[in-house]
Design an enzyme around this catalytic site. Structure first.
Site, PDB file in Angstrom:
ATOM      1  N   GLN A 221     -73.203 -19.619  28.741  1.00  0.00           N
ATOM      2  CA  GLN A 221     -73.845 -20.758  29.388  1.00  0.00           C
ATOM      3  C   GLN A 221     -74.589 -20.322  30.646  1.00  0.00           C
ATOM      4  O   GLN A 221     -75.288 -21.115  31.254  1.00  0.00           O
ATOM      5  CB  GLN A 221     -72.796 -21.807  29.774  1.00  0.00           C
ATOM      6  CG  GLN A 221     -72.076 -22.420  28.585  1.00  0.00           C
ATOM      7  CD  GLN A 221     -70.919 -23.306  28.984  1.00  0.00           C
ATOM      8  OE1 GLN A 221     -69.834 -23.162  28.446  1.00  0.00           O
ATOM      9  NE2 GLN A 221     -71.120 -24.235  29.915  1.00  0.00           N
ATOM     10  N   ARG A 368     -65.649 -29.292  30.517  1.00  0.00           N
ATOM     11  CA  ARG A 368     -66.429 -30.465  30.890  1.00  0.00           C
ATOM     12  C   ARG A 368     -65.865 -31.159  32.121  1.00  0.00           C
ATOM     13  O   ARG A 368     -65.616 -32.350  32.102  1.00  0.00           O
ATOM     14  CB  ARG A 368     -66.393 -31.426  29.700  1.00  0.00           C
ATOM     15  CG  ARG A 368     -67.736 -32.067  29.420  1.00  0.00           C
ATOM     16  CD  ARG A 368     -67.710 -32.790  28.109  1.00  0.00           C
ATOM     17  NE  ARG A 368     -68.966 -33.478  27.882  1.00  0.00           N
ATOM     18  CZ  ARG A 368     -69.268 -34.126  26.773  1.00  0.00           C
ATOM     19  NH1 ARG A 368     -68.414 -34.155  25.787  1.00  0.00           N
ATOM     20  NH2 ARG A 368     -70.414 -34.737  26.630  1.00  0.00           N
ATOM     21  N   CYS A 369     -65.628 -30.360  33.182  1.00  0.00           N
ATOM     22  CA  CYS A 369     -64.890 -30.967  34.288  1.00  0.00           C
ATOM     23  C   CYS A 369     -65.578 -30.833  35.632  1.00  0.00           C
ATOM     24  O   CYS A 369     -65.068 -31.323  36.631  1.00  0.00           O
ATOM     25  CB  CYS A 369     -63.502 -30.371  34.380  1.00  0.00           C
ATOM     26  SG  CYS A 369     -63.460 -28.774  35.185  1.00  0.00           S
ATOM     27  N   GLU A 738     -70.787 -34.710  32.034  1.00  0.00           N
ATOM     28  CA  GLU A 738     -69.329 -34.699  32.088  1.00  0.00           C
ATOM     29  C   GLU A 738     -68.709 -36.032  32.483  1.00  0.00           C
ATOM     30  O   GLU A 738     -67.481 -36.175  32.455  1.00  0.00           O
ATOM     31  CB  GLU A 738     -68.866 -33.623  33.079  1.00  0.00           C
ATOM     32  CG  GLU A 738     -69.226 -32.240  32.611  1.00  0.00           C
ATOM     33  CD  GLU A 738     -69.341 -31.240  33.754  1.00  0.00           C
ATOM     34  OE1 GLU A 738     -69.018 -30.083  33.541  1.00  0.00           O
ATOM     35  OE2 GLU A 738     -69.757 -31.639  34.847  1.00  0.00           O
TER      36      GLU A 738
END
Lengths: 793, 289
Positions: A221, A368-369, A738
């Site tokens: 990513q 996803r935080c 997110e």
């Protein structure tokens, strides 16, 4: 005629995702699809034990197998100073274990062979002799005075503590608690969970000795950070390192860190002089790569009896596994946990955070935080509900009176952030209306007659996105900006490259829409390319919902730079001075004579064929965007659930999501992000976690134990939108990747707790599996998923 | 997936398949749906020398009610076929209730009823159903066919009385004396999850009177639990609150659950009791056709 922005696929167009053309045809090009001539295959032998000293490793039988090219051990890496690598949090991590194994699944040996079957067979032939050490599987054990030290490799390491860290105003907060009418307390655990991208991690390292060039195809990513890190670790000149990330089959934060497999494959390629492919299996992914959460909270709230919050105390204890490998801004040891209560007008707050090493897999911020905002919002909303219950106050009303009001923005939070904008009450009101909050009491009474328990749970979240601004946010010293490069061809078509990296999130579609919005070039005429460090400008990558807030802003800015030059070309073509030129979407015209104009495409052609004397040819530019502040989306999620008291099974009757993520570039993609995020939130609330038994064996290392909800059990979600444009972002967007994962879980949990309120139950730790709900229901006691941790602080 | 090396054969007749199994001397494994075998190969929990794929053997894919009312299920009948069979939904309510709860919809298109029974997973739905229904398997080996009653089939987890050179070719459910009734309930955390507890109930009814009853449990012991003894609480009686409660308590007493991350032993036993009550209560209030 004026261009129709939606028709050209500009801002607000629910344009179909262009990348899906290849994905739904099975024509995506993922790292495992890349095949290079003469490529070898690598398999990693992992530790079956959580904590053990390595007494000996015998690789002779593996070497003897036909087709085996190389067997690597930690000792061989140590000889090249590669047995340990730096993490993104200023710690070190073993590449291949030399002295001890520190978690089940840790990398011990690697085999490189002609095909993956041989590599796997050969791993089975390696004999490792271990001396078992006592495993430490939670912070209570880690903190014990007689605990075995996990990180005995680190000079100066005391016990198993990773850090103590605090933020906020302690004395002022203490005073607020002294003055309080009511103090509400809650303790809970946000369990360890793990991202589940369909594609696991993997890479192909291809070192060419003749040119000295190292090319690595990798599921990253953040490819540009990888290049910098590889330059540091492998001591190769940075210009000779090229990281290419082909299509990514989901990331969710799992593909930000640099894993041992990448480093071993690079060394393998250097030693064998062949390309080496390493593709992790699902168990390898679940047991060794970046996980999320695993944080304990002791939360306290001081209140006046009319419901006004006077102060907040948060004590967190986090379990980081064997290596402190959180991928997060370096300054903040527990990520952005202190984003808690940013939506609430609270005079003072104090947080004390402690981190521990355990014999578990390293990581901590993936999934996803947005750097632990997920935990922050969950803790916040669970504390808010407990406080409302303690006051005997309506949970919606309690939120309403404590929210930051619209006109208070920008608002300095108790922990020091500066919010930018928001309409919190409006979002709450839309949600309450949609869920039928007014009629809920009657509904609940009616259900009770059928023997069912109804509950309603509210969760709000505001998330600081877009790390960062370079004053405060860096990773290993590299400032957290992002970039875009835009090249307009002479036909008016364009190529856009950014430093971010889509991972199935629709960048190829939405980025073109931003250019279409700024320049009036149809989105279909714009090719978006990302992920090749030799061609794309440097950027910090895609995670923490930062692509739209940062790279998206860079795209708008680079398009404006291009437009500025095009304006000069237009003036030249129209034979007027630049000051007399007006812009409308896709076109410049002469002020006072709208008929007389040239299109952006005309300007593009002129840039190559008819530029004024002295003007540099071409029409392209690059922009690096350093955001002035974080962006602050807000959401209100409300769940209505029903419990079957005989089994503890609960069903979602209705779920309402009101999201304000600022201006929506592509509403369809935004909705997809919210739906996906809520599904993950539901998973964590209902069924999904990774735990470890007393011996440190992972429970949740495969998809039989680590559960992903299917379409069968995932509830329907009703989506609503509020748009508060971000005041400092060039197109008013705030980011959304997110939000739903962050804010969703507490809505489900609060709803179940609301249903159990009359039973004297204050907390059940996630996941709220039927057996836990049943236990709480029948005993009237809280249910902890793990031994509760008590901090002396 | 990277399993250990194995030889693969796809015979066209049962005789050929049996020959291959016989020659394998226990190191050959039958592949029907692959529901459990393929994941085990992937994880290298299983590493047979040879796979004998029976999918190309004709004539094993049938669901048939004989004139005497007995039900016959061929070795290649997929779960999905049972789920969608109109005959099953009309005449065999226990199987009809269990079919949509087996694994997940994708697996149901491949996995087979007989294969699932032979796998003898303590969590298996069909083994429990077969025990409750007092079924038997027809197996064929080098010396011909024989019948194995379901109660004599499962030895323990993944262990059965099937010989290495035999193939189970058919499952047989005997005809009811009256009308077949019953049901199946399973508590799982998610579709396709292993059961926290499953309950199979088979009833043979004449009007309101119970002629026969069968009970079996999955997920609450080291093997499929035979709780058919509990029939004593119901046979010759009507389904009343009292008889239902008595039967449910007897069935629950048979469970041998272990405390694990799916729940405590007591919780699982409670679920068994609750589910037995629910199935029996549903059958007591239904009009008998």
């Amino acid at each position: 005629m004026k261009l129709d922005e939606v028709k050209i696929g500009g801002m607000g167009a629910s344009r179909r995702r262009v990348e899906d053309n290849r994905f739904i045809r099975g024509k995506g090009n993922y790292v495992d699809d890349v095949v290079l001539p003469g490529m070898l295959h690598m398999e990693i032998l992992r530790s079956p034990l959580a904590h053990a000293r390595i007494k000996s490793i015998d690789t002779s039988a593996a070497w003897d197998m036909p087709g085996v090219r190389l067997v690597l051990t930690g000792e061989m890496l140590a000889a090249r100073n590669l047995a340990w690598m730096p993490t993104l949090s200023y710690d070190t991590q073993a590449v291949l274990a030399t002295d001890k194994v520190r978690f089940q699944g840790q990398e011990v040996c690697a085999v490189i062979a002609d095909d993956p079957y041989i590599a796997k067979d050969a791993c089975g032939k390696i004999v490792v002799e271990y001396e078992v050490l006592p495993p430490i599987v939670n912070p209570v054990q880690a903190a014990a005075a007689d605990a075995v030290q996990i990180r005995d490799d680190k000079a100066g390491q005391v016990g198993n503590k990773v850090f103590d860290w605090e933020i906020g105003d302690k004395s002022r907060t203490d005073k607020a608690f002294e003055d309080a009418d009511v103090v509400s307390k809650i303790e809970l655990h946000y369990p360890r969970t793990h991202p589940s991208p369909m594609e696991t991690c993997g890479s192909i390292a291809d070192y060419d000795r003749a040119t000295g060039k190292l090319t690595v195809y990798m599921t990253s990513q953040a490819p540009h950070i990888v290049r910098a890190a590889v330059a540091m670790v492998a001591e190769l000149p940075e210009q000779n390192i090229r990281i290419i990330t082909p299509d990514i089959g989901g990331g969710f934060g799992n593909k930000v860190p640099i894993y041992p497999g990448y480093v071993i494959a690079i060394l393998g390629s250097i030693l064998t002089e062949k390309p080496v492919k390493w593709i992790e299996d699902k168990t390898g992914n679940l047991t060794s790569t970046g996980f999320g959460r695993d944080v304990y909270l002791k939360g306290e709230m001081a209140m006046r009896k009319d419901g006004k919050i006077l102060g907040v105390r948060m004590n967190t204890i986090s379990d980081h596994g064997a290596f402190f490998a959180d991928a997060q801004p370096s300054k903040f040891k527990i990520g952005l946990m202190h984003s808690a209560f940013a939506a609430y007008d609270i005079p003072t707050a104090h947080m004390f955070a402690t981190g521990y090493y355990t014999n578990k897999a390293p990581g901590g911020v993936a999934y996803r935080c947005s750097f632990r905002v997920t935990e922050a919002m969950f803790f916040q909303e669970r504390m808010v509900q407990a406080a409302a219950d303690d006051l005997g106050m309506d949970q919606a009303e309690f939120r309403r009176i404590n929210f930051v009001k619209d006109e208070q923005h920008p608002h300095r939070t108790a922990f020091g952030f500066l919010t930018d904008s928001g309409q919190y009450e409006k979002c709450l009101d839309i949600g309450l209306e949609a869920i039928g909050y007014k009629n809920f009491a009657a509904e609940k009474a009616e259900a009770a007659k059928r023997g069912r328990l109804l509950g309603i749970g509210i969760s709000t979240m505001t998330e600081p996105l877009g790390a960062g601004n370079s004053r405060e946010y860096d990773i290993l010293g590299i400032k957290m900006f992002d970039s875009a490069e835009l090249r307009i061809h002479m036909s008016g078509k364009a190529l856009l490259r950014t430093g971010s990296r889509g991972q199935g999130t629709g960048h190829e579609t939405t980025w073109a829409q931003i250019v279409a919005h700024e320049l009036g070039i149809p989105a279909d005429d714009i090719l978006v390319e990302e992920g090749d460090t030799d061609t794309a400008p440097f950027g910090m990558g895609t995670y923490a919902s930062r692509s739209t807030p940062v790279a998206g802003a860079a795209i708008a800015m680079v398009a404006r730079k291009v437009r500025a030059k095009a304006r000069k070309l237009a003036a030249h073509l129209l034979e007027v001075s630049e000051e007399d030129i007006e812009w409308e979407l896709g076109r410049f015209y002469v002020r006072g004579n709208q008929e007389r104009g040239v299109t952006i495409q005309d300007c593009a052609m002129a840039a190559y064929s008819n530029m004024p004397d002295g003007m540099e040819p071409g029409l392209e530019n690059v922009a690096y965007y350093d955001p002035p502040n974080l962006t602050w989306p807000f959401a209100c999620y409300i769940a209505k659930i029903e419990i079957d008291p005989e089994t503890g099974v609960w069903d979602v009757l209705q779920f309402v999501a009101v999201d304000d993520c600022g201006v929506r570039i592509n509403p369809m993609i935004v909705e997809g992000q919210i739906m996906g995020g809520l599904t993950e939130a539901y998973a964590m609330a209902n069924m999904q976690y990774q735990t470890y038994d007393e011996e440190g064996n992972i429970i949740g290392g495969n998809y039989m134990d680590f559960l992903l909800p299917t379409a069968w059990e995932t509830p329907g979600f009703e989506l609503y939108e509020v748009v508060t444009p971000c005041p400092h972002h060039p197109i008013g967007a705030k980011g959304v990747g997110e939000c739903a994962t962050v804010g969703g879980p507490a809505a489900f949990v609060n709803a179940v707790m609301d249903a159990l309120k009359d039973k004297g139950v204050r907390n059940i730790d996630m996941p709220l599996m039927p057996n836990r709900v049943y236990e709480a229901l029948t005993t009237g006691k809280d249910v902890y998923g793990m031994p509760p941790v008590r901090s002396g602080n | 997936m990277y399993p250990s090396r194995f030889k693969y054969e796809s015979p066209k007749t049962l005789e050929e398949a049996i020959k291959l199994l016989d020659a394998g001397k226990g190191e050959a494994k039958v592949l029907a749906g692959g529901q459990s075998l393929v994941p085990m190969l992937k994880l290298r929990f299983a590493f047979p020398d040879q796979i004998v794929d029976i999918n190309n053997i004709p004539g094993l894919d049938y669901i048939r009610f004989d004139a005497d009312g007995s039900l016959h299920i061929g070795a290649l009948v997929r779960h999905e076929h049972l789920e969608k069979s109109v005959e099953i939904s009309k005449r065999q309510p226990t199987i009809a209730a269990a079919a949509p709860l087996v694994a997940d919809p994708i697996v149901r298109t491949r996995g087979t009823f007989v294969g699932s029974v032979c796998h003898a997973d303590p969590q298996g739905d069909w083994a429990a159903t077969m025990i409750a229904l007092n079924g038997h398997l027809v197996v064929q080996g080098p010396k011909g066919k024989r019948n194995i009653a379901m109660k004599d089939f499962v030895l323990g987890p993944y262990a059965t009385t099937l010989n290495y050179n035999e193939i189970a070719i058919e499952a047989v459910i005997p005809a009811p004396k009256g009308v077949a009734r019953g049901g199946y309930l399973k508590l799982e955390r998610r579709v396709g999850d292993f059961a926290t507890a499953s309950v199979a109930v088979a009833l043979d009814m004449n009007g309101d009177t119970v002629l026969g009853a069968g009970f079996a449990l999955a997920g609450v012991g080291g093997k499929t639990i035979d709780a058919n003894d509990a029939a004593s609480a119901l046979v010759g009686q009507k389904l009343t609150e009292a008889t239902i409660a008595k039967a449910a308590a007897l069935v629950a007493a048979k469970a041998e659950p272990r405390t694990d991350h799916r729940g405590s032993a007591e919780y699982k036993r409670h679920i068994v009791e609750t589910f037995v009550k629910r199935i029996l209560t549903a059958n007591s209030t239904q009009k008998v056709a």
